[in-house]
Design a protein around this motif. Structure first.
Motif, PDB file in Angstrom:
ATOM      1  N   ILE A 163     -35.021   6.048 -22.532  1.00 56.26           N
ATOM      2  CA  ILE A 163     -36.411   6.077 -22.345  1.00 56.26           C
ATOM      3  C   ILE A 163     -36.616   7.575 -23.640  1.00 56.26           C
ATOM      4  CG2 ILE A 163     -38.308   6.741 -21.085  1.00 56.26           C
ATOM      5  CD1 ILE A 163     -36.468   5.554 -18.758  1.00 56.26           C
ATOM      6  N   LEU A 199     -36.610   2.738 -25.974  1.00 56.69           N
ATOM      7  CA  LEU A 199     -38.109   2.452 -25.525  1.00 56.69           C
ATOM      8  C   LEU A 199     -38.809   3.955 -25.784  1.00 56.69           C
ATOM      9  CD1 LEU A 199     -37.745   0.597 -22.062  1.00 56.69           C
ATOM     10  CD2 LEU A 199     -38.927  -0.211 -24.158  1.00 56.69           C
ATOM     11  N   GLU A 200     -39.463   3.694 -26.743  1.00 60.48           N
ATOM     12  CA  GLU A 200     -40.588   4.838 -27.092  1.00 60.48           C
ATOM     13  C   GLU A 200     -41.871   4.562 -26.814  1.00 60.48           C
ATOM     14  OE1 GLU A 200     -40.454   8.320 -28.178  1.00 60.48           O
ATOM     15  OE2 GLU A 200     -42.698   7.934 -28.387  1.00 60.48           O
ATOM     16  N   LYS A 201     -42.702   5.590 -26.100  1.00 58.49           N
ATOM     17  CA  LYS A 201     -44.182   5.398 -25.818  1.00 58.49           C
ATOM     18  C   LYS A 201     -45.117   5.084 -27.090  1.00 58.49           C
ATOM     19  CE  LYS A 201     -45.319   9.876 -24.036  1.00 58.49           C
ATOM     20  NZ  LYS A 201     -46.458  10.184 -25.128  1.00 58.49           N
ATOM     21  N   SER A 218     -44.585  15.196 -30.351  1.00 58.19           N
ATOM     22  CA  SER A 218     -43.465  15.421 -29.721  1.00 58.19           C
ATOM     23  C   SER A 218     -42.606  16.749 -30.202  1.00 58.19           C
ATOM     24  CB  SER A 218     -42.548  14.204 -29.780  1.00 58.19           C
ATOM     25  OG  SER A 218     -41.787  14.203 -30.997  1.00 58.19           O
ATOM     26  N   TYR A 275     -39.278  23.460 -36.016  1.00 57.12           N
ATOM     27  CA  TYR A 275     -39.000  24.044 -37.322  1.00 57.12           C
ATOM     28  C   TYR A 275     -37.995  23.263 -38.119  1.00 57.12           C
ATOM     29  CZ  TYR A 275     -41.949  28.031 -35.548  1.00 57.12           C
ATOM     30  OH  TYR A 275     -43.182  28.747 -34.995  1.00 57.12           O
ATOM     31  N   GLY A 316     -34.752  24.309 -37.389  1.00 57.30           N
ATOM     32  CA  GLY A 316     -33.821  25.355 -37.784  1.00 57.30           C
ATOM     33  C   GLY A 316     -32.395  24.979 -37.106  1.00 57.30           C
ATOM     34  N   GLU A 319     -44.327   2.381 -23.585  1.00 56.70           N
ATOM     35  CA  GLU A 319     -44.287   3.332 -22.224  1.00 56.70           C
ATOM     36  C   GLU A 319     -43.707   3.005 -20.935  1.00 56.70           C
ATOM     37  OE1 GLU A 319     -47.676   5.679 -21.547  1.00 56.70           O
ATOM     38  OE2 GLU A 319     -46.570   6.934 -20.141  1.00 56.70           O
ATOM     39  N   VAL A 320     -42.711   3.528 -20.595  1.00 55.72           N
ATOM     40  CA  VAL A 320     -41.770   3.203 -19.271  1.00 55.72           C
ATOM     41  C   VAL A 320     -42.818   3.883 -18.266  1.00 55.72           C
ATOM     42  CG1 VAL A 320     -40.015   3.860 -17.801  1.00 55.72           C
ATOM     43  CG2 VAL A 320     -39.393   3.068 -20.460  1.00 55.72           C
ATOM     44  N   ALA A 368     -36.722  11.757 -22.138  1.00 55.29           N
ATOM     45  CA  ALA A 368     -38.111  11.744 -22.455  1.00 55.29           C
ATOM     46  C   ALA A 368     -38.851  13.194 -22.629  1.00 55.29           C
ATOM     47  CB  ALA A 368     -38.891  11.242 -21.252  1.00 55.29           C
ATOM     48  N   GLY A 369     -38.039  14.132 -22.885  1.00 53.37           N
ATOM     49  CA  GLY A 369     -38.338  15.526 -23.276  1.00 53.37           C
ATOM     50  C   GLY A 369     -39.128  16.021 -22.042  1.00 53.37           C
ATOM     51  N   MET A 373     -36.704  30.889 -43.400  1.00 60.13           N
ATOM     52  CA  MET A 373     -37.482  30.295 -42.404  1.00 60.13           C
ATOM     53  C   MET A 373     -37.701  31.858 -41.630  1.00 60.13           C
ATOM     54  SD  MET A 373     -36.015  27.867 -39.504  1.00 60.13           S
ATOM     55  CE  MET A 373     -36.534  27.853 -38.003  1.00 60.13           C
ATOM     56  N   CYS A 420     -47.427  19.876 -27.956  1.00 64.17           N
ATOM     57  CA  CYS A 420     -46.372  19.181 -27.463  1.00 64.17           C
ATOM     58  C   CYS A 420     -45.886  19.686 -26.412  1.00 64.17           C
ATOM     59  CB  CYS A 420     -45.548  18.788 -28.678  1.00 64.17           C
ATOM     60  SG  CYS A 420     -44.576  20.355 -28.981  1.00 64.17           S
ATOM     61  N   ALA A 435     -32.180  24.632 -28.675  1.00 60.83           N
ATOM     62  CA  ALA A 435     -32.061  24.436 -30.018  1.00 60.83           C
ATOM     63  C   ALA A 435     -31.398  22.964 -30.061  1.00 60.83           C
ATOM     64  CB  ALA A 435     -30.938  25.354 -30.604  1.00 60.83           C
ATOM     65  N   LEU A 481     -30.252  21.228 -33.296  1.00 59.61           N
ATOM     66  CA  LEU A 481     -28.845  21.561 -33.441  1.00 59.61           C
ATOM     67  C   LEU A 481     -27.900  20.707 -32.680  1.00 59.61           C
ATOM     68  CD1 LEU A 481     -26.711  22.744 -35.309  1.00 59.61           C
ATOM     69  CD2 LEU A 481     -27.080  24.885 -34.179  1.00 59.61           C
TER      70      LEU A 481
HETATM   71  C1  FAD Z   1     -42.357  24.974 -32.545  1.00 54.91           C
HETATM   72  C2  FAD Z   1     -41.045  24.422 -32.108  1.00 54.91           C
HETATM   73  C3  FAD Z   1     -40.052  25.157 -32.946  1.00 54.91           C
HETATM   74  C4  FAD Z   1     -38.868  24.404 -32.542  1.00 54.91           C
HETATM   75  N1  FAD Z   1     -37.820  25.125 -33.419  1.00 54.91           N
HETATM   76  C5  FAD Z   1     -36.619  24.710 -33.347  1.00 54.91           C
HETATM   77  C6  FAD Z   1     -35.501  24.773 -34.051  1.00 54.91           C
HETATM   78  O1  FAD Z   1     -35.879  25.604 -34.981  1.00 54.91           O
HETATM   79  N2  FAD Z   1     -34.267  24.439 -33.918  1.00 54.91           N
HETATM   80  C7  FAD Z   1     -33.898  23.465 -33.015  1.00 54.91           C
HETATM   81  O2  FAD Z   1     -32.891  23.426 -32.497  1.00 54.91           O
HETATM   82  N3  FAD Z   1     -34.852  23.322 -31.816  1.00 54.91           N
HETATM   83  C8  FAD Z   1     -36.256  23.720 -32.217  1.00 54.91           C
HETATM   84  N4  FAD Z   1     -37.062  23.302 -31.269  1.00 54.91           N
HETATM   85  C9  FAD Z   1     -36.818  22.591 -30.302  1.00 54.91           C
HETATM   86  C10 FAD Z   1     -36.525  21.077 -30.380  1.00 54.91           C
HETATM   87  O3  FAD Z   1     -37.550  20.648 -31.064  1.00 54.91           O
HETATM   88  C11 FAD Z   1     -36.293  20.190 -28.904  1.00 54.91           C
HETATM   89  O4  FAD Z   1     -35.350  20.772 -28.675  1.00 54.91           O
HETATM   90  C12 FAD Z   1     -36.066  18.816 -29.422  1.00 54.91           C
HETATM   91  O5  FAD Z   1     -37.090  18.443 -30.473  1.00 54.91           O
HETATM   92  C13 FAD Z   1     -36.222  18.132 -28.140  1.00 54.91           C
HETATM   93  O6  FAD Z   1     -36.160  16.495 -28.360  1.00 54.91           O
HETATM   94  P1  FAD Z   1     -36.185  15.711 -27.253  1.00 54.91           P
HETATM   95  O7  FAD Z   1     -35.677  14.032 -27.927  1.00 54.91           O
HETATM   96  O8  FAD Z   1     -35.274  15.834 -26.131  1.00 54.91           O
HETATM   97  O9  FAD Z   1     -37.532  15.652 -26.789  1.00 54.91           O
HETATM   98  P2  FAD Z   1     -38.769  15.152 -27.659  1.00 54.91           P
HETATM   99  O10 FAD Z   1     -38.881  15.460 -28.950  1.00 54.91           O
HETATM  100  O11 FAD Z   1     -39.957  15.616 -26.816  1.00 54.91           O
HETATM  101  O12 FAD Z   1     -38.979  13.459 -27.269  1.00 54.91           O
HETATM  102  C14 FAD Z   1     -39.245  12.786 -26.276  1.00 54.91           C
HETATM  103  C15 FAD Z   1     -39.744  11.551 -26.514  1.00 54.91           C
HETATM  104  O13 FAD Z   1     -39.864  10.672 -25.373  1.00 54.91           O
HETATM  105  C16 FAD Z   1     -41.044   9.883 -25.524  1.00 54.91           C
HETATM  106  N5  FAD Z   1     -41.509   9.459 -24.092  1.00 54.91           N
HETATM  107  C17 FAD Z   1     -41.790  10.489 -23.142  1.00 54.91           C
HETATM  108  N6  FAD Z   1     -41.858   9.700 -21.930  1.00 54.91           N
HETATM  109  C18 FAD Z   1     -41.799   8.460 -22.104  1.00 54.91           C
HETATM  110  C19 FAD Z   1     -41.861   7.303 -21.624  1.00 54.91           C
HETATM  111  N7  FAD Z   1     -42.330   7.300 -20.157  1.00 54.91           N
HETATM  112  N8  FAD Z   1     -41.433   5.978 -22.151  1.00 54.91           N
HETATM  113  C20 FAD Z   1     -41.266   6.088 -23.365  1.00 54.91           C
HETATM  114  N9  FAD Z   1     -41.245   7.155 -24.313  1.00 54.91           N
HETATM  115  C21 FAD Z   1     -41.516   8.446 -23.516  1.00 54.91           C
HETATM  116  C22 FAD Z   1     -42.005  10.838 -25.827  1.00 54.91           C
HETATM  117  O14 FAD Z   1     -43.134  10.266 -26.886  1.00 54.91           O
HETATM  118  C23 FAD Z   1     -40.868  11.566 -27.054  1.00 54.91           C
HETATM  119  O15 FAD Z   1     -41.099  10.922 -28.392  1.00 54.91           O
HETATM  120  C24 FAD Z   1     -38.560  23.719 -31.725  1.00 54.91           C
HETATM  121  C25 FAD Z   1     -39.518  23.115 -30.800  1.00 54.91           C
HETATM  122  C26 FAD Z   1     -40.898  23.533 -31.056  1.00 54.91           C
HETATM  123  C27 FAD Z   1     -42.129  22.993 -30.434  1.00 54.91           C
END
Ligand code: FAD
Length: 385
Positions: free
Chosen positions: A12, A35-37, A43, A49, A51, A170-171, A200-201, A238, A330, A360, A363
């Motif tokens: 999810i 599954l992506e909403k 996001s 960024y 990095g 969306e789940v 789902a972050g 950066m 986000c 991070a 990375l």
């Molecule tokens: C301004 C900023 C700068 C950053 N800079 C850095 C950096 O330089 N280096 C670094 O390593 N990290 C950085 N980060 C952190 C990094 O971006 C995050 O740790 C990472 O993107 C998290 O990814 P994720 O896939 O876990 O979550 P997300 O990117 O939040 O993805 C979650 C996904 O789940 C989907 N979703 C949620 N609920 C549902 C549902 N019920 N059904 C279906 N889909 C769903 C959402 O639509 C989304 O696409 C930064 C973050 C920000 C905001």
């Protein structure tokens, strides 16, 4: 009667975590559905960024994850056969003009590669757009950078090429018999799988809590300004502040666990960390304000945050004063302990897992996705603790 497909894994969320994990699982011949909403441009992954702070580990376990992470990235464009815009570039950690450079530099003494302390003149030579009056010095770290949207898309494209399936729905809930999860529900469908993995972050928390699973994954609501590629700004590095307020906010927030039971209020004062990065396509991200609002669906006024970021950028990078931008927000997830992401098997339940809450995340997601996929295959995933 239609034979119902049973997936080995249903993921999810298609940010970097879900996309990297989907690819790693499918590479190991598992039948995987992602599954992506909404293919969201808002996001954490798409506003990041990008990095890669591979130098920043402060113990051997973290340093080995970060080193493995950078090694994966150095070859990822080749492995996925797509350009993820990987580049090695300097990170300049600006030291505010009210701060003592030596004291700030000491905070980085435990890092695997200790950043170099620069005086004002050397910092401005490296980054001529910096306002010398706004800083008392800077730290320079050998950093690296990717375009996180491109990384996620590259993983998703490679995943599809090896028979992975992506559906944009969306789940909204889980199918379960008592504490045994069998699948997920969307507005129009049900999908069945043996491993349901929540990636789902910031929405992981409310999704898991909807069936009574208590989590230790939290989130901030962050605001970022985006500058389109049509600009002639030359940023060599950066930029981020050397004293990153977000880290102390995360540590305070996870101690406010009881406040997380109330839905809605801003439980701590927001913080601002002024940062800027230019992507290879010419666009820029300028950030960032982090708000602590426990309802992930709260709509808040972006104007105040936008003004704060703008005035911070004007102070540090005055030549960006008149650049046009758009404002975005986000959710950014993080776990209670920055050294322990919220990844593993949910205790007291079967069939449900969490993968996220990384510090991070850009990375570490590729490394941890490899490790998590191997553990799924060997049936050796640890419980969340
Ligand atoms: C301004 C900023 C700068 C950053 N800079 C850095 C950096 O330089 N280096 C670094 O390593 N990290 C950085 N980060 C952190 C990094 O971006 C995050 O740790 C990472 O993107 C998290 O990814 P994720 O896939 O876990 O979550 P997300 O990117 O939040 O993805 C979650 C996904 O789940 C989907 N979703 C949620 N609920 C549902 C549902 N019920 N059904 C279906 N889909 C769903 C959402 O639509 C989304 O696409 C930064 C973050 C920000 C905001």
């Amino acid at each position: 009667m239609n034979q119902q497909t049973i997936y080995d894994c249903i993921l999810i969320g298609g940010g970097i975590s879900g996309s990297a994990l989907a690819y790693e699982l499918a590479k190991n011949k598992l039948k995987v559905l992602l599954l992506e909403k909404d293919n969201s441009i808002n996001s954490a992954t798409s506003l990041s960024y990008g990095g890669l702070p591979y130098w920043a580990g402060t113990n051997s376990e973290i340093s080995s994850i970060l080193t493995e992470g950078i090694n994966i990235y150095r070859n990822l464009s080749d492995e996925l056969d797509q350009n993820i815009e990987f580049q090695e570039l300097d990170l300049l950690l600006t030291i505010d003009n009210g701060e003592d450079p030596q004291k700030v530099a000491r905070q980085y003494n435990q890092c695997f590669h200790i950043p170099e302390l620069l005086d004002i003149q050397s910092a401005c030579q490296l980054e001529p757009l910096l306002n010398p009056q706004s800083i008392s010095g800077a730290l320079r770290a050998s950093h690296a950078h990717v375009n996180p949207i491109r990384v996620s898309i590259a993983y998703q494209n490679s995943f599809k090429k090896i028979a992975g399936k992506i559906i944009y729905e969306e789940v909204t809930g889980f199918l379960h018999r008592e504490n045994e999860i069998e699948g997920v529900v969307t507005k129009s469908n049900k999908y069945f799988g043996s491993h349901i993995i929540v990636c789902a972050g910031g929405l992981s928390r409310s999704l898991l809590e909807s069936i009574g699973i208590k989590t230790e994954v939290y989130f901030t609501n962050d605001v970022v300004l985006k500058v389109s590629a049509q600009n002639n700004i030359r940023l060599n590095t950066m930029l981020m502040p050397a004293t990153i307020k977000r880290f102390s906010l995360e540590s305070r927030m996870s101690k406010e666990d009881s406040s997380w039971q109330q839905i809605g209020p801003e439980i701590l004062e927001s913080i601002i960390d002024i940062g800027a990065v230019k992507f290879q396509d010419g666009s820029l991200h300028l950030g960032q304000i982090s708000h602590v609002i426990t309802d992930p669906h709260t709509k808040f006024d972006l104007n105040w945050s936008q003004k704060q970021i703008k005035s911070g950028i004007d102070r540090i990078l005055p030549s960006l004063m008149d650049v046009p931008f758009t404002t975005h927000s986000c959710l950014v997830a993080f776990s209670k302990d920055p050294n322990r992401p919220w990844m593993g098997k949910v205790p007291h339940w079967s069939g449900i897992y969490s993968f996220g809450g990384f510090s991070a995340g850009i990375l570490v997601a590729p490394v941890l996705a490899r490790r998590f996929a191997s553990a799924i295959i060997d049936n050796s995933i640890d419980y969340l603790s």
